[in-house]
Design a protein around this motif. Sequence first.
Motif, PDB file in Angstrom:
ATOM      1  N   ALA A  95       0.851  -1.198   0.000  1.00  0.00           N
ATOM      2  CA  ALA A  95       0.000   0.000   0.000  1.00  0.00           C
ATOM      3  C   ALA A  95       0.885   1.245   0.000  1.00  0.00           C
ATOM      4  CB  ALA A  95      -0.920  -0.002   1.218  1.00  0.00           C
ATOM      5  N   GLY A  96       0.591   2.160  -0.902  1.00  0.00           N
ATOM      6  CA  GLY A  96       1.346   3.400  -0.973  1.00  0.00           C
ATOM      7  C   GLY A  96       2.584   3.334  -1.852  1.00  0.00           C
ATOM      8  N   LEU A  97       2.937   2.136  -2.324  1.00  0.00           N
ATOM      9  CA  LEU A  97       4.081   2.002  -3.235  1.00  0.00           C
ATOM     10  C   LEU A  97       3.592   2.048  -4.681  1.00  0.00           C
ATOM     11  CD1 LEU A  97       6.101  -0.892  -1.531  1.00  0.00           C
ATOM     12  CD2 LEU A  97       6.352   1.573  -1.218  1.00  0.00           C
ATOM     13  N   ARG A  98       4.524   2.304  -5.607  1.00  0.00           N
ATOM     14  CA  ARG A  98       4.191   2.252  -7.037  1.00  0.00           C
ATOM     15  C   ARG A  98       4.193   0.778  -7.442  1.00  0.00           C
ATOM     16  NH1 ARG A  98       8.389   6.200  -7.393  1.00  0.00           N
ATOM     17  NH2 ARG A  98       7.548   8.272  -7.782  1.00  0.00           N
ATOM     18  N   VAL A  99       2.999   0.237  -7.637  1.00  0.00           N
ATOM     19  CA  VAL A  99       2.861  -1.178  -7.994  1.00  0.00           C
ATOM     20  C   VAL A  99       2.248  -1.265  -9.380  1.00  0.00           C
ATOM     21  CG1 VAL A  99       1.798  -3.388  -7.393  1.00  0.00           C
ATOM     22  CG2 VAL A  99       2.558  -1.829  -5.569  1.00  0.00           C
ATOM     23  N   VAL A 100       2.953  -1.958 -10.277  1.00  0.00           N
ATOM     24  CA  VAL A 100       2.454  -2.164 -11.628  1.00  0.00           C
ATOM     25  C   VAL A 100       2.016  -3.620 -11.765  1.00  0.00           C
ATOM     26  CG1 VAL A 100       2.995  -2.151 -14.099  1.00  0.00           C
ATOM     27  CG2 VAL A 100       3.960  -0.389 -12.600  1.00  0.00           C
ATOM     28  N   TYR A 101       0.736  -3.803 -12.072  1.00  0.00           N
ATOM     29  CA  TYR A 101       0.200  -5.136 -12.348  1.00  0.00           C
ATOM     30  C   TYR A 101       0.314  -5.364 -13.843  1.00  0.00           C
ATOM     31  CZ  TYR A 101      -3.705  -8.381 -13.423  1.00  0.00           C
ATOM     32  OH  TYR A 101      -4.492  -9.387 -13.918  1.00  0.00           O
ATOM     33  N   LEU A 102       1.173  -6.305 -14.224  1.00  0.00           N
ATOM     34  CA  LEU A 102       1.314  -6.687 -15.621  1.00  0.00           C
ATOM     35  C   LEU A 102       0.295  -7.780 -15.891  1.00  0.00           C
ATOM     36  CD1 LEU A 102       5.211  -6.836 -16.014  1.00  0.00           C
ATOM     37  CD2 LEU A 102       3.657  -4.933 -16.533  1.00  0.00           C
ATOM     38  N   SER A 103      -0.672  -7.490 -16.743  1.00  0.00           N
ATOM     39  CA  SER A 103      -1.741  -8.454 -17.012  1.00  0.00           C
ATOM     40  C   SER A 103      -1.504  -9.166 -18.336  1.00  0.00           C
ATOM     41  CB  SER A 103      -3.100  -7.750 -17.014  1.00  0.00           C
ATOM     42  OG  SER A 103      -3.211  -6.888 -18.134  1.00  0.00           O
ATOM     43  N   ILE A 104      -2.121 -10.331 -18.451  1.00  0.00           N
ATOM     44  CA  ILE A 104      -1.969 -11.169 -19.640  1.00  0.00           C
ATOM     45  C   ILE A 104      -3.200 -12.059 -19.729  1.00  0.00           C
ATOM     46  CG2 ILE A 104      -0.739 -12.963 -18.351  1.00  0.00           C
ATOM     47  CD1 ILE A 104       1.014 -13.449 -20.807  1.00  0.00           C
TER      48      ILE A 104
END
Length: 172
Positions: A95-104
């Motif tokens: 929470a609060g971090l830059r999180v990138v969800y790479l979807s496929i």
Amino acid sequence: MSAVPLVVLVGPMGVGKSTVGQLLAEQLGVGYRDTDEDVVAAQGRSIAEIFVDEGEPAFRAIEKRAVHKALADHDGVLALGGGAILDQETRALLAGLRVVYLSIDVEEAVRRTGLNAARPLLAGNPRKQWRELMEARRHLYEQIATAVVSTDGRTPEEVTQVALDALELKEA
């Protein structure tokens, strides 16, 4: 002194977290770290071997320790194993971090990985298992993500650029 990762990559197996993570780290002029690699190095055996020898719960405990350590002391680009987000404490730390969800999507995952037998959670019917894993995990990925980047039909370089743009990060 504790560090905070600049970017954390999450997503299912075969999505390209390692490849994109390394490219992102290069573009941003920071280090790259993969918690699956941390687990393998610390345990001296593959993730598949840990699953076979000790089972998924034991692996998840090992993974959780590796992820929490990496979140505390890595300040570059960090890639998490596909199931790391199953742990509620881990999600809270993100929470609060830059999180990138790479979807496929499943068809792209099949094309990229062949959904091979070296992936212990896909034993049996890999396509069905992958769909079930994603049904169970997709909402967790989306819940913690700052940005969602589809990798379908994109090169790793294109995914990296979309992630940089989505996070409004400048190249080094």
